[in-house]
Write a protein that holds these residues in place. Structure first.
Motif, PDB file in Angstrom:
ATOM      1  N   VAL A   1       0.968  -1.077   0.048  1.00  0.00           N
ATOM      2  CA  VAL A   1      -0.094  -0.150   0.118  1.00  0.00           C
ATOM      3  C   VAL A   1       0.199   1.486   0.016  1.00  0.00           C
ATOM      4  N   LEU A   2       1.961   1.492   0.342  1.00  0.00           N
ATOM      5  CA  LEU A   2       2.681   2.369   0.775  1.00  0.00           C
ATOM      6  C   LEU A   2       3.220   3.305  -0.811  1.00  0.00           C
ATOM      7  N   ARG A   3       3.132   4.163  -0.934  1.00  0.00           N
ATOM      8  CA  ARG A   3       3.722   5.101  -1.726  1.00  0.00           C
ATOM      9  C   ARG A   3       5.159   5.136  -2.134  1.00  0.00           C
ATOM     10  N   PRO A   4       5.662   5.137  -3.057  1.00  0.00           N
ATOM     11  CA  PRO A   4       7.695   5.518  -3.405  1.00  0.00           C
ATOM     12  C   PRO A   4       7.960   6.366  -2.426  1.00  0.00           C
ATOM     13  N   THR A   5       8.987   6.066  -1.334  1.00  0.00           N
ATOM     14  CA  THR A   5       9.770   7.539  -0.582  1.00  0.00           C
ATOM     15  C   THR A   5       8.439   7.678   0.661  1.00  0.00           C
ATOM     16  N   SER A   6       7.754   6.375   0.632  1.00  0.00           N
ATOM     17  CA  SER A   6       6.949   6.322   1.799  1.00  0.00           C
ATOM     18  C   SER A   6       7.778   5.824   3.943  1.00  0.00           C
TER      19      SER A   6
END
Length: 111
Positions: A61-66
């Motif tokens: 579920v995390l977007r990049p750079t999260s």
């Protein structure tokens, strides 16, 4: 979004996945742990399983750079878990609260 429930329940994972699909997720924070009273070798398989579920959810579920923060108890299997986080995140480091007693293996993985 704040939500409480067990990662071992299908309805919890379904609700979290559905909710997180509405917008990119910037941070996953987890403090999962079963009751660790008793013989630690018996109880260790449960938390490492839960930590794996949380990591898999965060990766999904995390977007990049999260960011990802999880309270973890250092024990058998910990090294492998840390290597997975280091592989899947740009940075992954361990932190221990200064107020935490030495005899406790409680730490935080920040990635």
């Amino acid at each position: 979004m704040e939500f409480s429930g067990s990662f071992t329940w299908d309805e919890v994972l379904s609700r979290l996945s559905k909710q997180s699909g509405k917008a990119p997720v910037g941070l996953v924070i987890s403090e999962v742990a079963p009751n660790m009273i008793g013989i630690s070798t018996i109880y260790w398989s449960k938390p490492i399983y839960l930590y794996g579920l949380v990591l898999a959810f965060a990766q999904r579920v995390l977007r990049p750079t999260s960011g990802f923060l999880i309270k973890i108890f250092q024990n058998e299997g910990f090294g492998s878990y840390l290597k997975l986080a280091q592989r899947d995140f740009e940075k992954a480091l361990m932190c221990k609260r200064s107020a935490s007693q030495e005899r406790f293996r409680e730490q935080y993985l920040l990635a």
